[in-house]
Design a protein around this motif. Structure first.
Motif, short mmCIF file in Angstrom:
data_model
loop_
_atom_site.label_atom_id
_atom_site.label_comp_id
_atom_site.label_asym_id
_atom_site.label_seq_id
_atom_site.Cartn_x
_atom_site.Cartn_y
_atom_site.Cartn_z
N LEU A 276 -10.08 9.60 0.66
CA LEU A 276 -9.21 9.09 1.72
C LEU A 276 -9.66 7.68 2.09
O LEU A 276 -10.85 7.44 2.31
N VAL A 277 -8.70 6.77 2.15
CA VAL A 277 -9.01 5.38 2.47
C VAL A 277 -7.88 4.81 3.31
O VAL A 277 -6.73 5.25 3.20
N GLN A 278 -8.20 3.84 4.14
CA GLN A 278 -7.17 3.18 4.94
C GLN A 278 -6.43 2.16 4.08
O GLN A 278 -6.97 1.63 3.10
N THR B 38 -5.66 9.47 -1.19
CA THR B 38 -4.81 9.43 0.01
C THR B 38 -5.07 8.12 0.75
O THR B 38 -6.22 7.82 1.08
N VAL B 39 -4.00 7.38 0.99
CA VAL B 39 -4.11 6.11 1.69
C VAL B 39 -3.39 6.24 3.02
O VAL B 39 -2.18 6.49 3.06
N SER B 40 -4.12 6.07 4.09
CA SER B 40 -3.53 6.21 5.43
C SER B 40 -3.08 4.85 5.94
O SER B 40 -3.67 3.82 5.63
N SER B 41 -2.03 4.88 6.73
CA SER B 41 -1.48 3.62 7.26
C SER B 41 -2.13 3.24 8.58
O SER B 41 -2.88 3.99 9.17
N PRO C 158 -0.10 2.95 1.41
CA PRO C 158 0.23 4.37 1.58
C PRO C 158 1.04 4.93 0.42
O PRO C 158 0.87 6.11 0.06
N GLU C 159 1.86 4.10 -0.21
CA GLU C 159 2.66 4.59 -1.33
C GLU C 159 1.84 4.82 -2.60
O GLU C 159 2.36 5.31 -3.59
N ASP C 160 0.57 4.45 -2.58
CA ASP C 160 -0.32 4.77 -3.69
C ASP C 160 -0.87 6.19 -3.60
O ASP C 160 -1.55 6.66 -4.51
#
Length: 119
Positions: free
Chosen positions: A11-13, A116-119, A88-90
């Motif tokens: 998980l990354v921003q 998971t890319v958080s916005s 986020p679309e990645d």
């Protein structure tokens, strides 16, 4: 028996980076080309990037050009995907795959790693 083992998801921003690894094991396994694919929920699997093992020639999907870099370590039989400026679309499950000849299918697949890319 050839196995591809991925690691490095998480998980990354948005705007952050991750590096995925794909280690290929198996006696005398020498891929012709390795690739990274991804599949988001409700979407078809798509090609992200490929690298030809002997030449190092790389190909990228338009959506990741300039942000992702595929590389390899021949001695370790390992491919990498450096992902920068993540969006986020990645978000998807990322799979590595290998083919043994130019006209063959990607016949070897890893188990997948979640990004998971958080916005």
């Amino acid at each position: 028996q050839v196995q591809l083992v991925e690691s490095g998801g998480g998980l990354v921003q948005a705007g952050g980076s991750l590096r995925l690894s794909c280690a290929a094991s198996g006696r005398a396994f020498r891929p012709y080309r390795m690739g990274w694919f991804r599949q988001a929920p409700g979407k078809e699997r798509e090609l992200v990037a490929t690298i030809t093992w002997t030449s190092g020639s790389a190909v990228y999907a338009d959506s990741v050009k300039g942000r992702f870099t595929i590389s390899k370590d021949n001695a370790k039989n390992t491919a990498y995907l450096q992902m920068n400026s993540l969006k986020p679309e990645d978000t998807a499950v990322y799979y590595c795959a290998a083919k043994v000849a130019v006209l063959s299918d990607y016949g070897y697949w890893g188990q997948g790693t979640q990004v998971t890319v958080s916005s």
